[in-house]
Scaffold this motif. Structure first.
Motif, PDB file in Angstrom:
ATOM      1  N   ASP A 193       0.829  -1.201   0.000  1.00 17.18           N
ATOM      2  CA  ASP A 193       0.000   0.000   0.000  1.00 17.18           C
ATOM      3  C   ASP A 193       0.869   1.259   0.000  1.00 17.18           C
ATOM      4  N   ASP A 194       0.767   2.044  -1.082  1.00 18.06           N
ATOM      5  CA  ASP A 194       1.571   3.252  -1.254  1.00 18.06           C
ATOM      6  C   ASP A 194       0.701   4.497  -1.136  1.00 18.06           C
ATOM      7  N   THR A 195      -0.377   4.410  -0.378  1.00 16.97           N
ATOM      8  CA  THR A 195      -1.296   5.543  -0.252  1.00 16.97           C
ATOM      9  C   THR A 195      -1.095   6.265   1.078  1.00 16.97           C
ATOM     10  N   GLY A 196      -1.694   7.454   1.181  1.00 17.27           N
ATOM     11  CA  GLY A 196      -1.488   8.277   2.366  1.00 17.27           C
ATOM     12  C   GLY A 196      -2.068   7.716   3.641  1.00 17.27           C
ATOM     13  N   SER A 197      -2.982   6.754   3.539  1.00 18.98           N
ATOM     14  CA  SER A 197      -3.602   6.203   4.748  1.00 18.98           C
ATOM     15  C   SER A 197      -2.780   5.090   5.377  1.00 18.98           C
ATOM     16  N   TYR A 198      -1.704   4.678   4.707  1.00 19.89           N
ATOM     17  CA  TYR A 198      -0.924   3.524   5.187  1.00 19.89           C
ATOM     18  C   TYR A 198       0.442   3.987   5.684  1.00 19.89           C
ATOM     19  N   SER A 199       0.830   3.481   6.841  1.00 17.98           N
ATOM     20  CA  SER A 199       2.102   3.853   7.456  1.00 17.98           C
ATOM     21  C   SER A 199       3.284   3.553   6.533  1.00 17.98           C
ATOM     22  N   ARG A 200       4.171   4.515   6.376  1.00 15.73           N
ATOM     23  CA  ARG A 200       5.356   4.301   5.542  1.00 15.73           C
ATOM     24  C   ARG A 200       6.300   3.293   6.190  1.00 15.73           C
ATOM     25  N   ASP A 201       6.316   3.248   7.504  1.00 14.72           N
ATOM     26  CA  ASP A 201       7.140   2.234   8.181  1.00 14.72           C
ATOM     27  C   ASP A 201       6.630   0.835   7.859  1.00 14.72           C
ATOM     28  N   ASN A 202       5.308   0.645   7.869  1.00 17.15           N
ATOM     29  CA  ASN A 202       4.748  -0.656   7.529  1.00 17.15           C
ATOM     30  C   ASN A 202       5.038  -1.021   6.071  1.00 17.15           C
ATOM     31  N   PHE A 203       4.979  -0.024   5.190  1.00 10.70           N
ATOM     32  CA  PHE A 203       5.307  -0.238   3.774  1.00 10.70           C
ATOM     33  C   PHE A 203       6.734  -0.769   3.647  1.00 10.70           C
ATOM     34  N   LYS A 204       7.676  -0.117   4.302  1.00  7.32           N
ATOM     35  CA  LYS A 204       9.084  -0.512   4.200  1.00  7.32           C
ATOM     36  C   LYS A 204       9.336  -1.860   4.878  1.00  7.32           C
ATOM     37  N   ASN A 205       8.736  -2.073   6.034  1.00  4.95           N
ATOM     38  CA  ASN A 205       8.936  -3.343   6.740  1.00  4.95           C
ATOM     39  C   ASN A 205       8.335  -4.517   5.971  1.00  4.95           C
ATOM     40  N   ALA A 206       7.202  -4.295   5.333  1.00  2.30           N
ATOM     41  CA  ALA A 206       6.585  -5.352   4.529  1.00  2.30           C
ATOM     42  C   ALA A 206       7.481  -5.707   3.350  1.00  2.30           C
ATOM     43  N   ASN A 207       8.039  -4.686   2.693  1.00  2.03           N
ATOM     44  CA  ASN A 207       8.965  -4.950   1.587  1.00  2.03           C
ATOM     45  C   ASN A 207      10.168  -5.746   2.068  1.00  2.03           C
ATOM     46  N   ASP A 208      10.651  -5.417   3.260  1.00  2.64           N
ATOM     47  CA  ASP A 208      11.810  -6.119   3.808  1.00  2.64           C
ATOM     48  C   ASP A 208      11.471  -7.574   4.107  1.00  2.64           C
ATOM     49  N   LEU A 209      10.256  -7.819   4.629  1.00  2.00           N
ATOM     50  CA  LEU A 209       9.836  -9.185   4.931  1.00  2.00           C
ATOM     51  C   LEU A 209       9.746 -10.017   3.658  1.00  2.00           C
ATOM     52  N   VAL A 210       9.187  -9.463   2.602  1.00  2.00           N
ATOM     53  CA  VAL A 210       9.073 -10.191   1.338  1.00  2.00           C
ATOM     54  C   VAL A 210      10.460 -10.414   0.732  1.00  2.00           C
ATOM     55  N   ALA A 211      11.317  -9.399   0.794  1.00  2.00           N
ATOM     56  CA  ALA A 211      12.676  -9.533   0.258  1.00  2.00           C
ATOM     57  C   ALA A 211      13.439 -10.645   0.975  1.00  2.00           C
ATOM     58  N   LYS A 212      13.363 -10.657   2.307  1.00  4.68           N
ATOM     59  CA  LYS A 212      14.068 -11.681   3.069  1.00  4.68           C
ATOM     60  C   LYS A 212      13.461 -13.066   2.846  1.00  4.68           C
ATOM     61  N   SER A 213      12.165 -13.124   2.571  1.00  2.00           N
ATOM     62  CA  SER A 213      11.542 -14.406   2.258  1.00  2.00           C
ATOM     63  C   SER A 213      12.119 -14.980   0.972  1.00  2.00           C
ATOM     64  N   LEU A 214      12.365 -14.125  -0.008  1.00  5.52           N
ATOM     65  CA  LEU A 214      12.988 -14.583  -1.248  1.00  5.52           C
ATOM     66  C   LEU A 214      14.389 -15.105  -0.992  1.00  5.52           C
ATOM     67  N   ILE A 215      15.154 -14.372  -0.201  1.00  3.93           N
ATOM     68  CA  ILE A 215      16.526 -14.804   0.112  1.00  3.93           C
ATOM     69  C   ILE A 215      16.506 -16.130   0.855  1.00  3.93           C
ATOM     70  N   ASN A 216      15.646 -16.236   1.865  1.00  4.87           N
ATOM     71  CA  ASN A 216      15.608 -17.437   2.704  1.00  4.87           C
ATOM     72  C   ASN A 216      15.058 -18.656   1.974  1.00  4.87           C
ATOM     73  N   SER A 217      14.409 -18.426   0.843  1.00  8.65           N
ATOM     74  CA  SER A 217      13.883 -19.566   0.089  1.00  8.65           C
ATOM     75  C   SER A 217      14.998 -20.371  -0.572  1.00  8.65           C
ATOM     76  N   VAL A 218      16.198 -19.780  -0.695  1.00 10.33           N
ATOM     77  CA  VAL A 218      17.313 -20.469  -1.348  1.00 10.33           C
ATOM     78  C   VAL A 218      18.058 -21.291  -0.302  1.00 10.33           C
ATOM     79  N   GLU A 219      17.399 -22.281   0.246  1.00  9.08           N
ATOM     80  CA  GLU A 219      17.954 -23.143   1.285  1.00  9.08           C
ATOM     81  C   GLU A 219      17.248 -24.491   1.230  1.00  9.08           C
ATOM     82  N   PRO A 220      17.913 -25.553   1.732  1.00  7.15           N
ATOM     83  CA  PRO A 220      17.136 -26.774   1.992  1.00  7.15           C
ATOM     84  C   PRO A 220      16.018 -26.443   2.973  1.00  7.15           C
TER      85      PRO A 220
END
Length: 295
Positions: free
Chosen positions: A52-79
């Motif tokens: 969510d990139d709109t004015g009603s949504y916290s920018r901290d939540n926007f950035k933290n959500a992106n970080d969670l998805v990014a780290k999920s991609l990285i962590n998927s490269v494992e047994p």
């Protein structure tokens, strides 16, 4: 006298410990079942992620959500959690910002991809005599012959497994470099409206025809207030996960969760596949290095 034979079980971690020249002494082999290669191959995972990139949504939540998805991609490269090395067809992830017109192509980043991997298969090894066979001389002689025949196969497998682990490390490094695009994503805030529904439309178009596991991940307050890009959606077979689900109060959060869950189910998702995590629960996922889509 009839001899009892048993096929040895090999733990991937144990075999790797014995990696080296075929002429070296073989390590003792355990008969205890342990995670190893040879697990069923994983189909390609397809993901539509919307933040969510709109004015009603916290920018901290926007950035933290992106970080969670990014780290999920990285962590998927494992047994996986049991240490099993799977063949995998990889991951394809679309990242889209929720705006007043989410469907607009300019809101989606170039796709993120985790390539397919194919670990080595266990070699066809000759069975070893059962320990404690009463015909000790014959059993020992047979074991020596079997060990000699198996030694080069085990050494080759260990070498292949070492190369596989090195390739995983290389892939993980490349994925970590690529997801910096997501972790540093900081588009201008859109104040024209919030079209969460446009995210569902994109998921329908991009994922509905995919054969493997499909995930719709949304980071938003779920306050849809425009229907500029409304269209029929089909979420059949998709797991829907709302992360960093923001709301002003608990009552409003319950109302939105009930409303959207009903919409997801009406569009084809299964109730058991719909999850809402508020910012606190999502922070826990982030701190625990959770993988949102099982990669």
């Amino acid at each position: 006298m009839k001899k009892r034979l048993v096929a040895p079980l090999f733990a991937a971690t144990l075999l790797l410990a014995g990696c080296g020249d075929p002429g070296t002494t073989l390590p003792a082999l355990t008969l205890t079942p342990s995670p190893t290669v040879g697990a069923p191959a994983k189909a390609q995972v397809s993901v539509q992620y919307c933040a969510d990139d709109t004015g009603s949504y916290s920018r901290d939540n926007f950035k933290n959500a992106n970080d969670l998805v990014a780290k999920s991609l990285i962590n998927s490269v494992e047994p996986d959690a049991q240490g099993v090395a799977h063949a995998s067809q990889g991951i394809l992830l679309y990242a889209t910002k929720i705006t007043g017109n989410t469907y607009d192509p300019v809101n989606t980043l170039a796709p993120f991809e985790v390539p397919a991997t194919n670990p080595p298969q266990l070699p066809p090894l000759q069975p070893t005599p059962t320990p404690g066979d009463p015909d000790q001389y014959h059993a020992n002689s047979t074991k020596q012959s079997v060990d000699q025949a198996n030694a080069p196969k085990i050494a080759q497998f260990n070498s292949d497994m070492a190369a596989y682990k090195a390739s995983l490390a290389s892939i993980k490094g490349k994925v970590a470099g690529d997801v910096q695009r997501l972790q540093s994503w900081n588009p201008p805030v859109d104040d024209r409206g919030t079209s969460v529904w446009g995210c569902l439309v994109l998921a329908t178009q991009r994922l509905a025809s995919k054969p493997g596991p499909k995930y719709l991940i949304i980071a938003s307050d779920m306050e849809n207030n425009t229907c500029l890009d409304c269209a029929k959606v089909h979420l059949d077979g998709m797991k829907v996960h709302v992360i960093f689900f923001q709301s002003d109060n608990a009552i409003r959060a319950q109302q939105k969760q009930a409303q959207w869950t009903a919409d997801f189910i009406k569009s084809g998702a299964q109730a058991a596949d719909v999850t809402f995590d508020d910012p606190a629960a999502s922070e826990t996922l982030l701190q625990n290095s959770a993988t949102l889509f099982g990669g």
